[in-house]
Design an enzyme around this catalytic site. Structure first.
Site, PDB file in Angstrom:
ATOM      1  N   SER A   3     -19.238  35.353  41.027  1.00  0.00           N
ATOM      2  CA  SER A   3     -18.525  34.586  42.040  1.00  0.00           C
ATOM      3  C   SER A   3     -18.827  35.190  43.403  1.00  0.00           C
ATOM      4  CB  SER A   3     -17.031  34.696  41.746  1.00  0.00           C
ATOM      5  OG  SER A   3     -16.289  34.574  42.932  1.00  0.00           O
ATOM      6  N   SER A   4     -18.700  34.372  44.446  1.00  0.00           N
ATOM      7  CA  SER A   4     -18.981  34.894  45.786  1.00  0.00           C
ATOM      8  C   SER A   4     -17.920  35.893  46.233  1.00  0.00           C
ATOM      9  CB  SER A   4     -19.064  33.743  46.783  1.00  0.00           C
ATOM     10  OG  SER A   4     -17.866  33.007  46.770  1.00  0.00           O
ATOM     11  N   CYS A   5     -16.792  35.997  45.513  1.00  0.00           N
ATOM     12  CA  CYS A   5     -15.761  36.951  45.932  1.00  0.00           C
ATOM     13  C   CYS A   5     -16.146  38.391  45.620  1.00  0.00           C
ATOM     14  CB  CYS A   5     -14.409  36.604  45.329  1.00  0.00           C
ATOM     15  SG  CYS A   5     -14.325  36.919  43.577  1.00  0.00           S
ATOM     16  N   TYR A  44     -10.447  40.351  40.083  1.00  0.00           N
ATOM     17  CA  TYR A  44     -11.484  39.462  39.556  1.00  0.00           C
ATOM     18  C   TYR A  44     -12.860  39.925  40.036  1.00  0.00           C
ATOM     19  CZ  TYR A  44     -13.903  35.034  38.643  1.00  0.00           C
ATOM     20  OH  TYR A  44     -14.768  34.071  38.186  1.00  0.00           O
ATOM     21  N   LYS A  57     -16.284  41.136  37.956  1.00  0.00           N
ATOM     22  CA  LYS A  57     -17.561  40.429  38.089  1.00  0.00           C
ATOM     23  C   LYS A  57     -18.666  41.366  38.590  1.00  0.00           C
ATOM     24  CE  LYS A  57     -16.672  36.444  36.446  1.00  0.00           C
ATOM     25  NZ  LYS A  57     -17.373  36.034  35.213  1.00  0.00           N
ATOM     26  N   HIS A  87      -7.403  26.371  42.601  1.00  0.00           N
ATOM     27  CA  HIS A  87      -8.113  26.584  43.863  1.00  0.00           C
ATOM     28  C   HIS A  87      -7.777  25.450  44.829  1.00  0.00           C
ATOM     29  CE1 HIS A  87     -10.548  30.091  42.988  1.00  0.00           C
ATOM     30  NE2 HIS A  87     -10.613  29.652  41.744  1.00  0.00           N
TER      31      HIS A  87
END
Ligand code: GDP
Length: 314
Positions: A106-108, A135, A139, A178
């Site tokens: 994920s981009s987070c 999270y 990842k 989201h």
């Protein structure tokens, strides 16, 4: 002969888009297991399943996901579950001799104040956004695990980092989803009940990038054709939008014409999150679905799910 591909997490929004794409391409045979058939948090069970099925490759789309509120309320669940899924699937794939695995992150994973648009090299260069730190750490561990197996054992385990996704099969929980599904649900309910105003969370100023989930699926299968992909590669739309402008676009797609107000008691999260997708584009891939079209498709799916009693709210 078709390539047998285990799509871990095939019933989720991303997983089901991957199945659609695999079937449409016609050269893949998806290998699937429901949650009841296979507990991905149980390493022995994953090993047993892969030994029996012997897929040619694996796409890792299983995750415990949620929006900003869910992530910050249940950090232990997000960290533990996502770490366990990553270690189990990567380890079991290696042990049974699978040579290619695509891990989805994920981009987070990128720091809160990373340069924008965010290049792959920004990983681990600063502090994470705290609302989704748990999270993100799971990842990051997953993608590093893939890179480590690749380096140490020569297996082609690599990763894709998608930006915020939306589309059919999304989770429409009023609080824990989201922003796009959350607002589709809120605007639709307001339209049905004739409410004059709808509040969106935060200041409306954060900037976000959104990718229609079928575009992610096409990017994943594209990545699987590359001989020497980067250890991790960004998958984004290429431009971003403010949350306020997004809310206008969603209201339009839903047909809600009341007022939009701001609920400043809710968090904004990271101020901007736009991925640098030049690496992926240089390999010959680009997204096909503009935001307005994707929102219409997502709303159509929401209505269909709502009327058939299949709406996912967790
Ligand atoms: P994030 O990208 O990890 O921050 O995840 P979200 O999709 O949950 O939130 C994106 C942005 O949309 C944040 O700035 C939220 O405050 C904002 N937002 C506005 N209204 C909503 C809503 O109804 N639900 C959610 N989840 N976010 C909202």
């Amino acid at each position: 002969m078709k390539t047998r591909i285990f799509i871990a997490g095939h019933s989720g929004m991303v997983g089901s888009a991957l199945v659609r794409e695999a079937l449409q391409l016609g050269t893949y045979e998806p290998v699937l297991a429901t949650r009841r058939e296979l507990d991905l948090t149980d390493l022995r069970a994953v090993l047993h399943f892969l030994e029996f099925q012997r897929p040619d490759c694996v796409i890792f789309a299983a995750a415990k996901v949620g929006g900003i509120l869910s992530n910050s309320t249940f950090p232990a669940d997000f960290l533990y579950e996502n770490l366990t899924l990553a270690t189990n699937i990567v380890r079991a794939s290696f042990l049974v001799g699978i040579k290619r695995l695509l891990f989805l992150g994920s981009s987070c994973i990128y720091p809160k104040f990373a340069p924008q648009p965010i290049p792959e090299s920004a990983l681990l260069s600063g502090t994470l956004e705290e609302t989704n730190e748990a999270y993100a750490i799971a990842k990051i561990a997953g993608l590093k695990l893939c890179a480590a197996y690749r380096k140490q054992h020569g297996v082609l385990f690599h990763s894709a980092m998608p930006t915020n996704l939306y589309g059919p099969g999304d989770n429409y929980h009023p609080d824990h989803s989201h922003v796009i599904p959350g607002l589709i649900h809120r605007f639709h309910s307001a339209k049905e009940r004739g409410l004059k105003e709808v509040a969106i969370w935060g200041t409306g100023t954060p900037m976000r990038e959104f990718l229609y989930v079928d575009d992610l699926a096409s990017a994943c299968f594209h990545l699987l054709t590359l001989d020497n992909p980067a250890d991790w590669i960004n998958v984004g739309f290429g431009s971003d939008v403010s949350i306020y402008d997004l809310s206008l676009a969603i209201a339009k797609a839903v047909g809600y014409s009341g007022q939009i107000t701001l609920d400043s008691t809710k968090p904004d999260g990271t101020p901007r999150k736009l991925l640098d997708t030049s690496l992926l584009r240089s390999t010959g891939w680009q997204p096909q679905t503009p935001l307005e079209d994707g929102l219409k498709l997502a709303y159509a799916d929401y209505q269909k799910a709502l009327h058939s009693g299949r709406l996912r709210t967790i």
